[in-house]
Design a protein around this motif. Structure first.
Motif, mmCIF file in Angstrom:
data_model
loop_
_atom_site.group_PDB
_atom_site.id
_atom_site.type_symbol
_atom_site.label_atom_id
_atom_site.label_comp_id
_atom_site.label_asym_id
_atom_site.label_seq_id
_atom_site.Cartn_x
_atom_site.Cartn_y
_atom_site.Cartn_z
ATOM 1 N N PRO A 9 51.826 30.695 45.662
ATOM 2 C CA PRO A 9 50.677 30.806 46.575
ATOM 3 C C PRO A 9 49.812 32.015 46.236
ATOM 4 C CG PRO A 9 52.754 30.645 47.785
ATOM 5 C CD PRO A 9 53.090 30.799 46.339
ATOM 6 N N ILE A 10 48.512 31.863 46.437
ATOM 7 C CA ILE A 10 47.568 32.952 46.210
ATOM 8 C C ILE A 10 47.337 33.640 47.547
ATOM 9 C CG2 ILE A 10 45.175 33.484 45.633
ATOM 10 C CD1 ILE A 10 45.219 31.114 43.744
ATOM 11 N N ASP A 11 47.364 34.966 47.534
ATOM 12 C CA ASP A 11 47.070 35.732 48.742
ATOM 13 C C ASP A 11 45.554 35.760 48.907
ATOM 14 O OD1 ASP A 11 46.826 37.472 50.847
ATOM 15 O OD2 ASP A 11 47.587 39.220 49.756
ATOM 16 N N VAL A 12 45.037 35.075 49.910
ATOM 17 C CA VAL A 12 43.591 34.968 50.100
ATOM 18 C C VAL A 12 43.039 36.004 51.081
ATOM 19 C CG1 VAL A 12 43.573 32.516 49.530
ATOM 20 C CG2 VAL A 12 43.796 33.221 51.922
ATOM 21 N N THR A 13 43.903 36.831 51.649
ATOM 22 C CA THR A 13 43.475 37.823 52.628
ATOM 23 C C THR A 13 42.462 38.783 52.011
ATOM 24 O OG1 THR A 13 45.687 37.713 53.582
ATOM 25 C CG2 THR A 13 44.298 39.561 54.276
ATOM 26 N N ASP A 14 41.294 38.906 52.644
ATOM 27 C CA ASP A 14 40.222 39.808 52.172
ATOM 28 C C ASP A 14 39.960 39.637 50.680
ATOM 29 O OD1 ASP A 14 39.818 40.983 54.718
ATOM 30 O OD2 ASP A 14 41.537 42.309 54.376
ATOM 31 N N GLU A 58 24.488 32.168 43.266
ATOM 32 C CA GLU A 58 23.908 30.938 43.817
ATOM 33 C C GLU A 58 24.670 30.443 45.050
ATOM 34 O OE1 GLU A 58 24.084 28.209 40.544
ATOM 35 O OE2 GLU A 58 22.748 29.418 39.311
ATOM 36 N N GLU A 59 25.815 31.064 45.354
ATOM 37 C CA GLU A 59 26.664 30.651 46.472
ATOM 38 C C GLU A 59 26.409 31.523 47.692
ATOM 39 O OE1 GLU A 59 29.479 28.478 46.668
ATOM 40 O OE2 GLU A 59 29.184 27.663 44.675
ATOM 41 N N LEU A 64 32.447 32.515 55.707
ATOM 42 C CA LEU A 64 33.407 31.455 55.369
ATOM 43 C C LEU A 64 34.822 32.017 55.464
ATOM 44 C CD1 LEU A 64 31.703 29.861 52.229
ATOM 45 C CD2 LEU A 64 31.791 28.935 54.546
ATOM 46 N N PRO A 65 35.785 31.178 55.794
ATOM 47 C CA PRO A 65 37.178 31.643 55.835
ATOM 48 C C PRO A 65 37.633 32.085 54.435
ATOM 49 C CG PRO A 65 36.965 29.434 56.779
ATOM 50 C CD PRO A 65 35.646 29.782 56.175
ATOM 51 N N ASP A 66 38.529 33.061 54.399
ATOM 52 C CA ASP A 66 39.025 33.591 53.122
ATOM 53 C C ASP A 66 39.578 32.492 52.219
ATOM 54 O OD1 ASP A 66 38.302 36.198 53.695
ATOM 55 O OD2 ASP A 66 40.313 36.803 54.343
ATOM 56 N N GLN A 67 40.208 31.496 52.796
ATOM 57 C CA GLN A 67 40.784 30.416 51.994
ATOM 58 C C GLN A 67 39.696 29.630 51.262
ATOM 59 O OE1 GLN A 67 43.617 28.054 54.069
ATOM 60 N NE2 GLN A 67 44.125 26.824 52.281
ATOM 61 N N VAL A 68 38.582 29.383 51.924
ATOM 62 C CA VAL A 68 37.459 28.655 51.323
ATOM 63 C C VAL A 68 36.797 29.530 50.253
ATOM 64 C CG1 VAL A 68 35.189 27.621 51.762
ATOM 65 C CG2 VAL A 68 37.076 27.250 53.366
#
Length: 126
Positions: A9-14, A58-59, A64-68
């Motif tokens: 799993p990737i840590d998506v926090t911040d 361009e994004e 948006l949530p950290d996961q997105v």
């Protein structure tokens, strides 16, 4: 989020704050879980990171949530890596110095290229 290259799993926090603190290309690939060929990265690391920056500009990742955010940045890194895994940096010419010296475009009038060696020959004679 389970999207790393090795299944961890990737840590998506911040995630954006953590990515802003990185400096080595390998760190971006490791944190986002994107696999790469070291030979490609050694040749094109700056080009890949520059292209990621261009794509991310361009994004709109705000609110948006950290996961997105992590998923989009990961996909962007993969896209930029693929750009240079399949063709050379010279083909893409993303840096100004490469754009300015594109052999397929004629030289700008009034701007002549003078090889460094020819300048040094003058000093060697004096």
């Amino acid at each position: 989020m389970n999207c790393s290259a090795d299944g961890r799993p990737i840590d998506v926090t911040d995630i954006l704050a953590r990515l802003k603190g990185l400096s080595a290309a390998e760190e971006f690939f490791a944190i986002l879980g994107v696999s790469y060929d070291p030979k490609v990265l050694n040749v094109s690391r700056l080009h890949i990171l520059k292209r990621v920056g261009q794509y991310l500009a361009e994004e709109d990742l705000s609110d948006l949530p950290d996961q997105v955010v992590a998923a989009r940045v990961r996909a962007t890194l993969q896209r930029a890596y693929e750009d240079f895994a399949t063709s050379s940096p010279l083909k893409h010419r993303i840096f100004k110095v490469l754009k300015d010296h594109d052999p397929s475009k004629p030289a700008t009038p009034g701007r002549t290229f003078v090889p460094f060696e020819s300048v040094m020959k003058r000093f060697a004679k004096e």
